[in-house]
Write a protein that holds these residues in place. Structure first.
Motif, PDB file in Angstrom:
ATOM      1  N   ASP A   1       0.824  -1.211   0.000  1.00  0.00           N
ATOM      2  CA  ASP A   1       0.000   0.000   0.000  1.00  0.00           C
ATOM      3  C   ASP A   1       0.857   1.259   0.000  1.00  0.00           C
ATOM      4  N   ARG A   2       2.028   1.181   0.596  1.00  0.00           N
ATOM      5  CA  ARG A   2       2.951   2.314   0.591  1.00  0.00           C
ATOM      6  C   ARG A   2       3.309   2.725  -0.834  1.00  0.00           C
ATOM      7  N   ASP A   3       3.527   1.729  -1.707  1.00  0.00           N
ATOM      8  CA  ASP A   3       3.913   2.009  -3.089  1.00  0.00           C
ATOM      9  C   ASP A   3       2.771   2.676  -3.852  1.00  0.00           C
ATOM     10  N   ILE A   4       1.548   2.236  -3.585  1.00  0.00           N
ATOM     11  CA  ILE A   4       0.406   2.873  -4.249  1.00  0.00           C
ATOM     12  C   ILE A   4       0.285   4.318  -3.793  1.00  0.00           C
ATOM     13  N   ALA A   5       0.412   4.557  -2.483  1.00  0.00           N
ATOM     14  CA  ALA A   5       0.321   5.922  -1.975  1.00  0.00           C
ATOM     15  C   ALA A   5       1.425   6.810  -2.533  1.00  0.00           C
ATOM     16  N   ALA A   6       2.604   6.245  -2.731  1.00  0.00           N
ATOM     17  CA  ALA A   6       3.720   7.029  -3.261  1.00  0.00           C
ATOM     18  C   ALA A   6       3.485   7.443  -4.704  1.00  0.00           C
ATOM     19  N   ASN A   7       2.751   6.610  -5.447  1.00  0.00           N
ATOM     20  CA  ASN A   7       2.502   6.899  -6.855  1.00  0.00           C
ATOM     21  C   ASN A   7       1.222   7.689  -7.091  1.00  0.00           C
ATOM     22  N   TYR A   8       0.263   7.544  -6.180  1.00  0.00           N
ATOM     23  CA  TYR A   8      -1.054   8.160  -6.410  1.00  0.00           C
ATOM     24  C   TYR A   8      -1.476   8.907  -5.148  1.00  0.00           C
ATOM     25  N   PRO A   9      -1.064  10.168  -4.998  1.00  0.00           N
ATOM     26  CA  PRO A   9      -1.268  10.889  -3.732  1.00  0.00           C
ATOM     27  C   PRO A   9      -2.624  11.563  -3.588  1.00  0.00           C
ATOM     28  N   TYR A  10      -3.521  11.422  -4.586  1.00  0.00           N
ATOM     29  CA  TYR A  10      -4.786  12.148  -4.535  1.00  0.00           C
ATOM     30  C   TYR A  10      -5.956  11.205  -4.296  1.00  0.00           C
ATOM     31  N   PRO A  11      -6.958  11.634  -3.521  1.00  0.00           N
ATOM     32  CA  PRO A  11      -8.124  10.790  -3.249  1.00  0.00           C
ATOM     33  C   PRO A  11      -9.162  10.874  -4.366  1.00  0.00           C
ATOM     34  N   ASN A  12      -8.737  10.590  -5.584  1.00  0.00           N
ATOM     35  CA  ASN A  12      -9.640  10.649  -6.725  1.00  0.00           C
ATOM     36  C   ASN A  12     -10.520   9.410  -6.798  1.00  0.00           C
ATOM     37  N   THR A  13     -11.674   9.562  -7.444  1.00  0.00           N
ATOM     38  CA  THR A  13     -12.487   8.430  -7.862  1.00  0.00           C
ATOM     39  C   THR A  13     -12.505   8.426  -9.387  1.00  0.00           C
ATOM     40  N   LEU A  14     -13.184   7.436  -9.983  1.00  0.00           N
ATOM     41  CA  LEU A  14     -13.197   7.299 -11.430  1.00  0.00           C
ATOM     42  C   LEU A  14     -14.569   7.643 -12.007  1.00  0.00           C
ATOM     43  N   ALA A  15     -14.557   8.137 -13.223  1.00  0.00           N
ATOM     44  CA  ALA A  15     -15.785   8.377 -13.979  1.00  0.00           C
ATOM     45  C   ALA A  15     -15.553   7.903 -15.404  1.00  0.00           C
ATOM     46  N   VAL A  16     -16.621   7.443 -16.042  1.00  0.00           N
ATOM     47  CA  VAL A  16     -16.580   7.056 -17.449  1.00  0.00           C
ATOM     48  C   VAL A  16     -17.400   8.074 -18.227  1.00  0.00           C
ATOM     49  N   LEU A  17     -16.757   8.754 -19.177  1.00  0.00           N
ATOM     50  CA  LEU A  17     -17.428   9.716 -20.040  1.00  0.00           C
ATOM     51  C   LEU A  17     -17.587   9.145 -21.439  1.00  0.00           C
ATOM     52  N   ARG A  18     -18.678   9.489 -22.079  1.00  0.00           N
ATOM     53  CA  ARG A  18     -18.860   9.143 -23.501  1.00  0.00           C
ATOM     54  C   ARG A  18     -18.381  10.328 -24.327  1.00  0.00           C
ATOM     55  N   LEU A  19     -17.269  10.126 -25.013  1.00  0.00           N
ATOM     56  CA  LEU A  19     -16.631  11.191 -25.783  1.00  0.00           C
ATOM     57  C   LEU A  19     -16.705  10.887 -27.263  1.00  0.00           C
ATOM     58  N   ASN A  20     -16.828  11.931 -28.069  1.00  0.00           N
ATOM     59  CA  ASN A  20     -16.694  11.737 -29.513  1.00  0.00           C
ATOM     60  C   ASN A  20     -15.254  11.972 -29.935  1.00  0.00           C
ATOM     61  N   GLY A  21     -14.969  11.640 -31.182  1.00  0.00           N
ATOM     62  CA  GLY A  21     -13.604  11.750 -31.672  1.00  0.00           C
ATOM     63  C   GLY A  21     -13.053  13.157 -31.601  1.00  0.00           C
ATOM     64  N   ARG A  22     -13.925  14.147 -31.780  1.00  0.00           N
ATOM     65  CA  ARG A  22     -13.472  15.534 -31.696  1.00  0.00           C
ATOM     66  C   ARG A  22     -12.969  15.853 -30.287  1.00  0.00           C
ATOM     67  N   GLN A  23     -13.707  15.412 -29.278  1.00  0.00           N
ATOM     68  CA  GLN A  23     -13.291  15.663 -27.903  1.00  0.00           C
ATOM     69  C   GLN A  23     -12.002  14.920 -27.569  1.00  0.00           C
ATOM     70  N   VAL A  24     -11.866  13.697 -28.063  1.00  0.00           N
ATOM     71  CA  VAL A  24     -10.630  12.943 -27.822  1.00  0.00           C
ATOM     72  C   VAL A  24      -9.445  13.687 -28.421  1.00  0.00           C
ATOM     73  N   LYS A  25      -9.600  14.152 -29.661  1.00  0.00           N
ATOM     74  CA  LYS A  25      -8.507  14.869 -30.316  1.00  0.00           C
ATOM     75  C   LYS A  25      -8.183  16.165 -29.570  1.00  0.00           C
ATOM     76  N   GLU A  26      -9.210  16.907 -29.142  1.00  0.00           N
ATOM     77  CA  GLU A  26      -8.958  18.144 -28.398  1.00  0.00           C
ATOM     78  C   GLU A  26      -8.229  17.862 -27.089  1.00  0.00           C
ATOM     79  N   ALA A  27      -8.573  16.761 -26.433  1.00  0.00           N
ATOM     80  CA  ALA A  27      -7.898  16.408 -25.177  1.00  0.00           C
ATOM     81  C   ALA A  27      -6.441  16.056 -25.428  1.00  0.00           C
ATOM     82  N   LEU A  28      -6.171  15.348 -26.517  1.00  0.00           N
ATOM     83  CA  LEU A  28      -4.786  15.022 -26.860  1.00  0.00           C
ATOM     84  C   LEU A  28      -4.000  16.281 -27.207  1.00  0.00           C
ATOM     85  N   GLU A  29      -4.650  17.220 -27.884  1.00  0.00           N
ATOM     86  CA  GLU A  29      -3.981  18.489 -28.180  1.00  0.00           C
ATOM     87  C   GLU A  29      -3.654  19.249 -26.894  1.00  0.00           C
TER      88      GLU A  29
END
Length: 538
Positions: free
Chosen positions: A380-408
């Motif tokens: 658990d120490r190694d996970i905490a060292a790599n991921y210091p934020y108490p985030n949760t996950l979300a799944v978004l439905r993105l179109n190709g335009r949004q994916v490209k804009e995010a990569l940009e």
């Protein structure tokens, strides 16, 4: 008008302690006990020297950032009746007031309210209000002290209003986050005229949206940072104490207002020394203000005090729990290089997110430049060292335009310097390093050509071996900070939410490791960063 007498007042401010997190390998709790104790000794000595003319305020983001802090926050959220170790540290050190930061809401407003109830001094935030009554969430938005000579010293607390852009909606349900500037315009005249404050200090968990010297905008205005406007649009602030940006600012004035920011993790104390003078009317005014940062010397070794030892034993036991074995190499020896050339650890992070969400496209980041990756045995120490934020996950439905804009947007992380070398752009280094805002994707194939103009750097974008059209839709898993558009990813705002996974990423990563005894490091080269003349930067 003659002067009757003078009063010296000393204000100390700390900010962004983040549980005194330190880099991995320093202490088994990854909390810098040396710095905690050194700062406490400094505060105690100054209070002993100056007595009631000394005030110490903390400017927020104290309760998140190190396992010592984060694990207890999880326990409090789950209903455990215990005192948080940071609260005890503030009590023992004699804090006079606390201004909550954005990270105080990472475990929900009810947890924040519990912390405020247990705190040895008031929590002050005038611009975080209840939606139905418009009253401050934490009660009084300011505090006033009266010196022995009769001078009235007021402290107004303000918090960045951008919290809804980062935080899970359930954590801030029923709250409004008002503009710090507009709120200050309401309260400062009240403090001056109705409360007869002679001195008004503003402690703002936020930073500066413009360069303090030139006034040139340093970021698109979102309301995240309003420090420059606080100084230029209001009269009556004698000192502005700031934070949030982890900057070190001393000896600076914006207009007539002295401003300070002490950095982060207890590296410095921000000090404002005020000299008050009394006029014939009896009222006190500020004759002079000097500001400076005082480094915290943490070189003297410290052991855990008696009150901290039960927490230390508990957290150490949790951190040392073995989760799984790695066959191959997932160590990160150069985090900056791991953002230029795909690394097996990054692939593992994305694959763990995809498994948890049941989708085949994911994005993630290396959260800081101390991320060590995984050695042969993962705890658990190694996970905490790599991921210091108490985030949760979300799944978004993105179109190709949004994916490209995010990569940009991610491609903006890089620039080519005057030596023709790949480097990190200033936008992602100032006012503080932002490696957590550079994403790497799994489940698509792409090329970023940094030699091309901004907005035109995605030169290849495939899904399952075929070009991704601008209208094609993908379900993509990411942390909730990014899903809310955090880090400049506005293209995600308003995207359909397929699902939320209301468990912290560190828990999901631990479960993934524990699910099977061995993990093999592997690498699928689905993305690359190239530069001039098509040469890869390796």
């Amino acid at each position: 008008m003659s002067t009757h007498s003078h009063i010296p007042i000393t204000i100390w401010s700390t900010s962004d302690l983040h549980g005194f997190r330190c880099t991995p390998g320093h202490h088994p709790l990854m909390s810098d006990l040396n710095r905690m104790h050194a700062l406490a000794r400094m505060i105690e000595a100054r209070r002993r020297e100056l007595g009631r003319s000394f005030f110490w305020f903390d400017n927020g983001d104290a309760y998140q950032g190190a396992p010592l802090a984060d694990y207890i926050m999880s326990d409090l959220r789950n209903g455990e009746a215990r005192l948080h170790p940071m609260t005890e540290w503030f009590r023992q050190s004699g804090c006079d007031a606390f201004v909550p930061g954005n990270h105080e809401f990472n475990y929900g407003q009810h947890t924040a309210l519990r912390l405020a109830e247990q705190f040895p001094a008031p929590w002050l935030s005038a611009n975080i209000v209840l939606e139905d009554t418009n009253e401050p969430l934490f009660g009084t938005p300011y505090r006033i002290w009266t010196t022995e000579e009769g001078a009235r010293i007021a402290l107004l607390g303000l918090t960045t209003s951008y919290i809804p852009a980062w935080e899970q909606p359930a954590h801030i349900e029923g709250l409004r986050f008002l503009s710090a500037v507009e709120t200050a315009k309401r309260y400062i005249p009240l403090l001056r005229e109705e409360q007869k404050a002679d001195v008004v200090i503003v402690s703002y968990h936020g930073g500066f949206e413009a360069d303090p010297d030139s006034g040139t905008a340093t970021e698109p205005f979102t309301g995240e940072n309003e420090g420059y406007r606080l100084c230029t649009e209001l009269n009556g602030i004698d000192v502005l104490l700031t934070g949030h940006q982890h900057r070190q600012i001393e000896g600076v004035r914006i207009g007539h207002t002295p401003v300070l920011q002490p950095g982060s993790h207890g590296s410095n104390v921000a000090e404002a020394k005020l000299l008050l003078q009394q006029a014939d009317s009896g009222r006190w005014t500020v004759a002079s203000v000097s500001t400076r940062l005082i480094p915290v010397d943490s070189t003297e070794p410290a052991s855990a005090p008696e009150w901290l030892r039960p927490y230390e034993a508990d957290i150490t036991s949790r951190l040392n729990r073995p989760l799984g074995r790695i066959i191959g190499d997932m160590r990160i020896r150069n985090p900056k290089e791991a953002r230029r050339v795909k690394h097996p650890f990054v692939q593992w992070l994305n694959e763990a997110q995809m498994e948890a969400a049941g989708v085949d496209v994911s994005l993630t980041a290396l959260m800081d430049d101390h991320a060590p990756g995984f050695g042969p045995v993962v705890t658990d120490r190694d996970i905490a060292a790599n991921y210091p934020y108490p985030n949760t996950l979300a799944v978004l439905r993105l179109n190709g335009r949004q994916v490209k804009e995010a990569l940009e947007r991610s491609a903006c992380y890089f620039t080519i310097n005057n030596k023709g070398e790949l480097a990190v752009s200033d936008e992602f280094q100032s006012p503080k390093p932002q490696p957590y805002n550079y994403d790497m994707w799994e489940g698509i194939t792409y090329t970023l050509d940094i030699s091309r103009p901004l907005g035109e750097r995605v030169t290849e974008l495939l899904y399952r071996g075929q070009p991704l059209s601008l209208e094609q839709e993908l379900d993509v898993v990411m942390n909730h900070y990014r899903a809310n558009g955090g880090g400049g990813y506005d293209m995600f705002i308003g995207a359909p939410v397929v699902k939320h996974i209301h468990r912290e990423v560190i828990e999901l990563l631990a479960e993934a490791l524990y699910a099977k005894p061995e993990w093999h490091a592997r690498l699928t080269e689905n993305w690359r960063v190239i530069g001039q003349r098509g040469k890869e930067y390796i």
